[in-house]
Write a protein that holds these residues in place. Structure first.
Motif, PDB file in Angstrom:
ATOM      1  N   GLY A   1       1.059  -1.512   0.197  1.00 62.84           N
ATOM      2  CA  GLY A   1      -0.334   0.037  -0.114  1.00 62.84           C
ATOM      3  C   GLY A   1       1.024   1.401  -0.148  1.00 62.84           C
ATOM      4  O   GLY A   1       0.681   2.552   0.006  1.00 62.84           O
ATOM      5  N   LEU A   2       1.539   1.659   0.578  1.00 59.42           N
ATOM      6  CA  LEU A   2       2.814   2.040   0.388  1.00 59.42           C
ATOM      7  C   LEU A   2       2.958   2.720  -0.521  1.00 59.42           C
ATOM      8  O   LEU A   2       3.488   3.771  -0.837  1.00 59.42           O
ATOM      9  CB  LEU A   2       4.220   1.949   1.580  1.00 59.42           C
ATOM     10  CG  LEU A   2       5.478   2.930   1.986  1.00 59.42           C
ATOM     11  CD1 LEU A   2       4.595   2.538   3.492  1.00 59.42           C
ATOM     12  CD2 LEU A   2       5.890   2.891   1.490  1.00 59.42           C
ATOM     13  N   GLY A   3       3.790   1.927  -1.750  1.00 61.28           N
ATOM     14  CA  GLY A   3       4.204   1.869  -2.649  1.00 61.28           C
ATOM     15  C   GLY A   3       3.509   2.739  -3.254  1.00 61.28           C
ATOM     16  O   GLY A   3       4.194   4.079  -4.056  1.00 61.28           O
TER      17      GLY A   3
ATOM     18  N   LEU B   1      -7.251  -1.668  -8.819  1.00 62.12           N
ATOM     19  CA  LEU B   1      -7.810  -0.684  -8.609  1.00 62.12           C
ATOM     20  C   LEU B   1      -7.879  -0.171  -7.013  1.00 62.12           C
ATOM     21  O   LEU B   1      -7.742   0.763  -6.757  1.00 62.12           O
ATOM     22  CB  LEU B   1      -9.551  -1.002  -8.872  1.00 62.12           C
ATOM     23  CG  LEU B   1     -10.302   0.172  -8.346  1.00 62.12           C
ATOM     24  CD1 LEU B   1     -10.537   1.368  -9.574  1.00 62.12           C
ATOM     25  CD2 LEU B   1     -12.007  -0.650  -8.661  1.00 62.12           C
ATOM     26  N   ALA B   2      -7.225  -1.598  -6.098  1.00 61.76           N
ATOM     27  CA  ALA B   2      -7.598  -1.026  -4.832  1.00 61.76           C
ATOM     28  C   ALA B   2      -5.350  -0.095  -5.018  1.00 61.76           C
ATOM     29  O   ALA B   2      -6.161   1.730  -4.156  1.00 61.76           O
ATOM     30  CB  ALA B   2      -7.115  -2.105  -3.961  1.00 61.76           C
ATOM     31  N   THR B   3      -5.226  -0.066  -5.553  1.00 62.34           N
ATOM     32  CA  THR B   3      -3.322   0.200  -5.640  1.00 62.34           C
ATOM     33  C   THR B   3      -3.798   1.850  -6.461  1.00 62.34           C
ATOM     34  O   THR B   3      -3.285   3.276  -5.817  1.00 62.34           O
ATOM     35  CB  THR B   3      -2.246  -0.799  -5.926  1.00 62.34           C
ATOM     36  OG1 THR B   3      -3.164  -1.108  -7.311  1.00 62.34           O
ATOM     37  CG2 THR B   3      -1.931  -1.279  -4.694  1.00 62.34           C
TER      38      THR B   3
ATOM     39  N   VAL C   1      -1.010   1.481   5.843  1.00 54.63           N
ATOM     40  CA  VAL C   1      -2.149   0.876   7.090  1.00 54.63           C
ATOM     41  C   VAL C   1      -2.995   0.343   6.069  1.00 54.63           C
ATOM     42  O   VAL C   1      -3.421  -0.565   5.939  1.00 54.63           O
ATOM     43  CB  VAL C   1      -2.392   1.909   7.454  1.00 54.63           C
ATOM     44  CG1 VAL C   1      -4.185   1.418   8.123  1.00 54.63           C
ATOM     45  CG2 VAL C   1      -1.917   2.478   8.533  1.00 54.63           C
ATOM     46  N   ALA C   2      -3.380   0.823   4.763  1.00 57.51           N
ATOM     47  CA  ALA C   2      -4.732   0.420   4.114  1.00 57.51           C
ATOM     48  C   ALA C   2      -4.163  -0.740   3.201  1.00 57.51           C
ATOM     49  O   ALA C   2      -4.783  -1.678   3.137  1.00 57.51           O
ATOM     50  CB  ALA C   2      -4.455   2.170   2.790  1.00 57.51           C
TER      51      ALA C   2
ATOM     52  N   TYR D   1      -4.544  -6.550   2.143  1.00 56.12           N
ATOM     53  CA  TYR D   1      -3.099  -7.520   2.164  1.00 56.12           C
ATOM     54  C   TYR D   1      -2.811  -8.435   3.044  1.00 56.12           C
ATOM     55  O   TYR D   1      -2.884  -9.969   2.371  1.00 56.12           O
ATOM     56  CB  TYR D   1      -2.308  -7.473   1.066  1.00 56.12           C
ATOM     57  CG  TYR D   1      -2.901  -6.321  -0.311  1.00 56.12           C
ATOM     58  CD1 TYR D   1      -3.165  -7.466  -1.101  1.00 56.12           C
ATOM     59  CD2 TYR D   1      -2.819  -5.222  -0.512  1.00 56.12           C
ATOM     60  CE1 TYR D   1      -3.671  -6.831  -2.304  1.00 56.12           C
ATOM     61  CE2 TYR D   1      -2.836  -4.747  -1.925  1.00 56.12           C
ATOM     62  CZ  TYR D   1      -3.269  -5.504  -2.483  1.00 56.12           C
ATOM     63  OH  TYR D   1      -4.196  -4.761  -3.734  1.00 56.12           O
ATOM     64  N   HIS D   2      -3.498  -8.300   4.088  1.00 57.20           N
ATOM     65  CA  HIS D   2      -2.662  -8.989   5.487  1.00 57.20           C
ATOM     66  C   HIS D   2      -3.343 -10.407   4.684  1.00 57.20           C
ATOM     67  O   HIS D   2      -4.355 -10.378   5.345  1.00 57.20           O
ATOM     68  CB  HIS D   2      -2.509  -8.206   6.872  1.00 57.20           C
ATOM     69  CG  HIS D   2      -3.659  -8.359   7.357  1.00 57.20           C
ATOM     70  ND1 HIS D   2      -4.707  -7.911   7.083  1.00 57.20           N
ATOM     71  CD2 HIS D   2      -4.090  -8.923   8.617  1.00 57.20           C
ATOM     72  CE1 HIS D   2      -5.583  -7.997   7.375  1.00 57.20           C
ATOM     73  NE2 HIS D   2      -5.402  -8.571   8.658  1.00 57.20           N
TER      74      HIS D   2
END
Lengths: 197, 119
Positions: free
Chosen positions: A121-123, B83-85, B112-113, B118-119
């Motif tokens: 998500g950071l990327g 889409l999420a990224t 955090v998102a 993805y975790h």
């Protein structure tokens, strides 16, 4: 040793370490330039936007890690030799320590998969910041009608031909410099010829 | 990983010779270029009354701005996969442009998102 350079409020060494430490800490995912602009130009006003673009151009011409070159250049502008050393060290240390910690975990058979979702998500967030920063820098170029066309040309050349950055800045930069070449008063003696304004 | 990409050299140094090796390899890669950058920086400043100084300064900025745009394109292509990224990237762009949040909070928010997704 030249210490007669700086123009704006000169930050102390501690302030420099804080600013560059923050840049180093937050330079996730390749958006380092964004933090340089946001911290040094935007938030702290240590350099003007034009000065930062100038230093960035020099760093692109230099070999070696680009952000490290930029840290040395900006640190030197703001605090001489001590500023350059402080800026470079403060910038690379946080990432270096984290890298070392991750390296220790990895080579001891640890799992890094726990943090990979975080970096996923950071990327894109860092990439989005880089885009915003590039758009801000480009917005200022529109003011100079004489040279603004070089911007889309540069983008097109890089995306289509994928040349080395050094070649881009030398060749297209030469075109830009030619556009602003000094005119009149041919071959004056160097320096002392007082420049107006 | 944060910091300039070349910090990975450090990991190799660590593998080869422990913590000391990591530090030595880190210094070895930065110092020569840093010295050169310092020298070029002071030389460039001492030329500020040279008649080509402003021409070089003004002529290079549109190219540098173009390079920033191109670099952000490559970063986006490498990190936006769905889409999420894409949403995270777009949100980050808008937030920075509107000056509503500081960049550090924006990347952390993205992290955090990503973790939640993805975790």
């Amino acid at each position: 040793l030249s210490d007669e350079v700086t123009s704006a409020p000169t930050p102390g060494l501690a302030a420099l370490i804080r600013a560059f430490g923050l840049i180093g800490l937050t330079s996730f995912g390749g958006a380092t330039m964004t933090y340089f602009f946001q911290e040094i130009v935007g938030r702290r006003h240590y350099l003007s936007h034009e000065e930062m673009m100038d230093q960035l151009a020099i760093s692109e011409l230099l070999p070696g890690a680009n952000p490290a070159d930029l840290a040395v250049l900006v640190g030197r502008r703001l605090g001489g030799l001590r500023g350059a050393i402080a800026a470079l060290t403060a910038m690379i240390l946080p990432g270096a320590i984290l890298m070392l910690v991750l390296g220790v975990i990895y080579f001891h058979g640890g799992q890094l998969s726990l943090i990979t979702p975080f970096f996923k998500g950071l990327g894109p967030a860092a990439a989005g910041l880089a885009l915003a920063n590039a758009l801000q820098a480009s917005g200022r170029e529109v003011r100079s009608l004489r040279s603004v066309w070089l911007l889309p040309v540069t983008v097109a050349v890089v995306l289509l031909l994928r040349p080395a950055t050094l070649i881009v800045i030398v060749v297209l930069g030469a075109v830009g410099v030619f556009l602003f070449r000094p005119r009149g008063t041919p071959s004056a003696p160097t320096e002392s010829s007082g420049s107006p304004s | 990983v944060p910091g300039p990409g070349s910090t990975f050299v450090e990991a190799i140094g660590f593998k080869a010779a422990g913590v000391g090796g990591a530090l030595v390899s880190l210094m070895a890669i930065y110092v020569p270029a840093a010295v050169l950058a310092y020298v070029v920086g002071s030389r460039w400043d001492s030329l500020r009354n040279w008649r080509w100084h402003e021409a070089i300064q003004r002529g290079l900025t549109p190219v540098v701005a173009g390079l920033l745009i191109a670099a952000s394109y490559f970063l986006l292509r490498a990190t936006v996969t769905n889409l999420a990224t894409a949403t995270i990237a777009a949100a980050a762009t808008v937030l920075l442009l509107s000056r509503r949040a500081n960049p550090m909070l924006i990347v952390l928010g993205g992290g955090v998102a990503g973790w939640l997704l993805y975790h």
